[in-house]
Write an enzyme that holds these catalytic residues in place. Structure first.
Site, PDB file in Angstrom:
ATOM      1  N   ARG A 228       0.857  -1.185   0.000  1.00  0.00           N
ATOM      2  CA  ARG A 228       0.000   0.000   0.000  1.00  0.00           C
ATOM      3  C   ARG A 228       0.890   1.231   0.000  1.00  0.00           C
ATOM      4  NH1 ARG A 228      -3.585  -2.504  -1.700  1.00  0.00           N
ATOM      5  NH2 ARG A 228      -5.615  -2.938  -0.800  1.00  0.00           N
ATOM      6  N   HIS A 276      -1.425   0.948  -9.677  1.00  0.00           N
ATOM      7  CA  HIS A 276      -2.122   0.018  -8.769  1.00  0.00           C
ATOM      8  C   HIS A 276      -2.747  -1.113  -9.593  1.00  0.00           C
ATOM      9  CE1 HIS A 276      -4.162  -0.420  -4.611  1.00  0.00           C
ATOM     10  NE2 HIS A 276      -4.097  -1.613  -5.214  1.00  0.00           N
TER      11      HIS A 276
HETATM   12  P1  NDP Z   1      -1.644 -11.418   4.499  1.00  0.00           P
HETATM   13  O1  NDP Z   1      -2.583 -10.941   5.525  1.00  0.00           O
HETATM   14  O2  NDP Z   1      -1.724 -12.837   4.054  1.00  0.00           O
HETATM   15  O3  NDP Z   1      -0.128 -11.173   4.996  1.00  0.00           O
HETATM   16  C1  NDP Z   1       0.263  -9.991   5.610  1.00  0.00           C
HETATM   17  C2  NDP Z   1       1.695 -10.147   6.060  1.00  0.00           C
HETATM   18  O4  NDP Z   1       2.145  -8.882   6.564  1.00  0.00           O
HETATM   19  C3  NDP Z   1       1.854 -11.166   7.219  1.00  0.00           C
HETATM   20  O5  NDP Z   1       3.038 -11.897   7.081  1.00  0.00           O
HETATM   21  C4  NDP Z   1       1.921 -10.255   8.449  1.00  0.00           C
HETATM   22  O6  NDP Z   1       2.635 -10.784   9.559  1.00  0.00           O
HETATM   23  C5  NDP Z   1       2.682  -9.066   7.866  1.00  0.00           C
HETATM   24  N1  NDP Z   1       2.460  -7.888   8.706  1.00  0.00           N
HETATM   25  C6  NDP Z   1       1.302  -7.257   8.992  1.00  0.00           C
HETATM   26  N2  NDP Z   1       1.517  -6.234   9.850  1.00  0.00           N
HETATM   27  C7  NDP Z   1       2.843  -6.227  10.104  1.00  0.00           C
HETATM   28  C8  NDP Z   1       3.682  -5.426  10.923  1.00  0.00           C
HETATM   29  N3  NDP Z   1       3.189  -4.428  11.669  1.00  0.00           N
HETATM   30  N4  NDP Z   1       4.996  -5.707  10.956  1.00  0.00           N
HETATM   31  C9  NDP Z   1       5.518  -6.724  10.221  1.00  0.00           C
HETATM   32  N5  NDP Z   1       4.770  -7.531   9.413  1.00  0.00           N
HETATM   33  C10 NDP Z   1       3.448  -7.278   9.368  1.00  0.00           C
HETATM   34  O7  NDP Z   1      -1.791 -10.436   3.252  1.00  0.00           O
HETATM   35  P2  NDP Z   1      -1.558 -10.751   1.684  1.00  0.00           P
HETATM   36  O8  NDP Z   1      -0.212 -11.322   1.510  1.00  0.00           O
HETATM   37  O9  NDP Z   1      -2.724 -11.494   1.133  1.00  0.00           O
HETATM   38  O10 NDP Z   1      -1.647  -9.264   1.076  1.00  0.00           O
HETATM   39  C11 NDP Z   1      -0.742  -8.266   1.496  1.00  0.00           C
HETATM   40  C12 NDP Z   1      -1.165  -6.898   0.989  1.00  0.00           C
HETATM   41  O11 NDP Z   1      -0.913  -6.778  -0.405  1.00  0.00           O
HETATM   42  C13 NDP Z   1      -2.645  -6.558   1.087  1.00  0.00           C
HETATM   43  O12 NDP Z   1      -3.023  -6.190   2.401  1.00  0.00           O
HETATM   44  C14 NDP Z   1      -2.763  -5.405   0.115  1.00  0.00           C
HETATM   45  O13 NDP Z   1      -2.512  -4.174   0.794  1.00  0.00           O
HETATM   46  C15 NDP Z   1      -1.655  -5.682  -0.887  1.00  0.00           C
HETATM   47  N6  NDP Z   1      -2.197  -6.011  -2.230  1.00  0.00           N
HETATM   48  C16 NDP Z   1      -1.908  -5.160  -3.258  1.00  0.00           C
HETATM   49  C17 NDP Z   1      -2.356  -5.441  -4.527  1.00  0.00           C
HETATM   50  C18 NDP Z   1      -1.972  -4.598  -5.685  1.00  0.00           C
HETATM   51  O14 NDP Z   1      -2.494  -4.793  -6.782  1.00  0.00           O
HETATM   52  N7  NDP Z   1      -1.051  -3.654  -5.521  1.00  0.00           N
HETATM   53  C19 NDP Z   1      -3.188  -6.630  -4.801  1.00  0.00           C
HETATM   54  C20 NDP Z   1      -3.387  -7.472  -3.654  1.00  0.00           C
HETATM   55  C21 NDP Z   1      -2.914  -7.137  -2.407  1.00  0.00           C
HETATM   56  P3  NDP Z   1       2.173 -12.142  10.276  1.00  0.00           P
HETATM   57  O15 NDP Z   1       2.566 -13.244   9.317  1.00  0.00           O
HETATM   58  O16 NDP Z   1       2.975 -12.163  11.520  1.00  0.00           O
HETATM   59  O17 NDP Z   1       0.688 -12.042  10.473  1.00  0.00           O
HETATM   60  C1  OXD Z   2      -6.022  -5.644  -3.216  1.00  0.00           C
HETATM   61  C2  OXD Z   2      -5.679  -4.619  -4.210  1.00  0.00           C
HETATM   62  O1  OXD Z   2      -5.937  -5.375  -2.013  1.00  0.00           O
HETATM   63  O2  OXD Z   2      -6.024  -4.792  -5.400  1.00  0.00           O
HETATM   64  O3  OXD Z   2      -6.371  -6.772  -3.629  1.00  0.00           O
HETATM   65  O4  OXD Z   2      -5.051  -3.621  -3.865  1.00  0.00           O
END
Ligand code: NDP
Ligand code: OXD
Length: 313
Positions: A228, A276
């Site tokens: 993000r 994005h």
């Molecule tokens: P998940 O919820 O599966 O994974 C999130 C990861 O981030 C976990 O490993 C979590 O740690 C870690 N995390 C969260 N908070 C913290 C913190 N404060 N410090 C360190 N690590 C942290 O999410 P996804 O992998 O499915 O997706 C990740 C993000 O990708 C989405 O939230 C979205 O914002 C973004 N996204 C962007 C897209 C785009 O087109 N640009 C499309 C899809 C997603 P832990 O393992 O310990 O819980």
């Molecule tokens: C998502 C995105 O969160 O598209 O899937 O950003």
């Protein structure tokens, strides 16, 4: 009883059509054309305006049409119902494609080769082995782990950083604030796949860029963000790219979207920008997941991929 499709910035019609084809007996309605608000039980949503979902008193669950849920949790009046997010091979595969493309563009020095091409210069650049380059993945969730797995198969060294302790094959894992320093100092290419939460907002700025490996084989660290935009501090990012603290960056997400015309990022020649679009949500692919979720919930089962509101993701 009906299922609502409600989105801002995305076209709702393809979602309604795709969902109707897999749930032919359900009534699908598109916001704002909802004759009976009391009948709405489920909502498929992307970036709803704050307060809108509160107008549906009998909602049983919300389905975020993205993997991220910051677009929902920012609404202080969000109904207190379960929220499920997208976890699906189609979305994961799209993200890993984008990540691998960006890592390879920087690793194989494609920006420099394009400059040479424009000058009609035939010049081979020294090329480090993938095994000598460490990709540091921030976020070892659904997307981070898949990207790490593919990058490992391409030969890259890998580090990962998460909130809680994780074990991921072929990845040196670090976690929490205490693990951040060690994670960063061995990282050549920093890949952000974190969710936006109060803890991650503005996390990646000058102090992070300064701690990355500055004498690695690429001639400087690279930053890649598809998590993000508000996780990065763009003023610090621009300064680091100008001063060559960062050798380059690939950015899919921004503090403000669309990226304003006057952003300095547009004109930096060491930056790759995508709008994005790293992993778009495909109605055709994802309607099957939503249909399974609705059917499971109606059958009294717990929804998959539930969001923890307190954690923020
Ligand atoms: P998940 O919820 O599966 O994974 C999130 C990861 O981030 C976990 O490993 C979590 O740690 C870690 N995390 C969260 N908070 C913290 C913190 N404060 N410090 C360190 N690590 C942290 O999410 P996804 O992998 O499915 O997706 C990740 C993000 O990708 C989405 O939230 C979205 O914002 C973004 N996204 C962007 C897209 C785009 O087109 N640009 C499309 C899809 C997603 P832990 O393992 O310990 O819980
Ligand atoms: C998502 C995105 O969160 O598209 O899937 O950003």
């Amino acid at each position: 009883m009906s299922i609502l499709v409600l989105m801002d910035g995305w076209s709702p019609a393809p979602w309604a059509t795709a969902l109707q084809s897999v749930l032919p007996d359900e009534q699908i309605v598109i916001y704002p054309d909802v004759a009976d608000r009391d009948a709405v039980e489920y909502a498929l949503v992307w970036a709803p305006a704050s307060g809108v979902l509160n107008q549906f008193p009998n909602l049983k669950a919300l389905f975020s049409l993205g993997a991220g849920v910051d677009h929902l949790l920012r609404d202080a009046s969000l109904p207190d119902v379960p929220i499920a997010r997208i976890v699906d091979p189609d979305l994961t595969g799209r993200m890993s494609e984008w990540v691998v493309a960006q890592v390879l563009l920087h690793h194989r020095q494609q920006l420099r080769y394009l400059e040479l091409q424009r000058e009609a210069v035939w010049q081979e650049l020294a090329q480090p082995a993938a095994a000598d380059v460490c990709v540091g993945v921030m976020g070892l969730g659904e997307l981070g782990r898949d990207a790490a797995d593919i990058l490992h198969r391409l030969g890259f060294a890998l580090r990962g950083w998460s909130r809680t302790a994780r074990t991921v094959p072929h990845v040196s894992c670090f976690h929490g604030a205490d693990g951040l320093d060690e994670f960063l100092c061995g990282t050549d290419i920093l890949l952000c796949l974190l969710p936006l939460t109060p803890d991650t907002e503005a996390l990646i700025g000058k102090s992070v860029f300064d701690r990355l490996c500055s004498d690695g084989p690429l001639g400087g660290p690279v930053f890649i963000n598809a998590g993000r935009g508000r996780i990065q501090v763009e003023a610090d990012l621009v300064a680091a790219l100008r001063s060559k603290v960062l050798k380059g960056a690939s950015l899919d997400v921004f503090e403000g979207e669309p990226l304003p015309q006057d952003s300095a990022l547009w004109s930096l020649d060491n930056v790759i920008i995508t709008p994005h679009a790293a992993a778009v949500s495909s109605p055709r692919a994802l309607s099957h997941l939503i249909a399974r979720q609705v059917q499971a919930h109606r059958a009294g089962q717990t929804l998959a991929h539930l969001v923890d509101r307190a954690r923020g993701y």
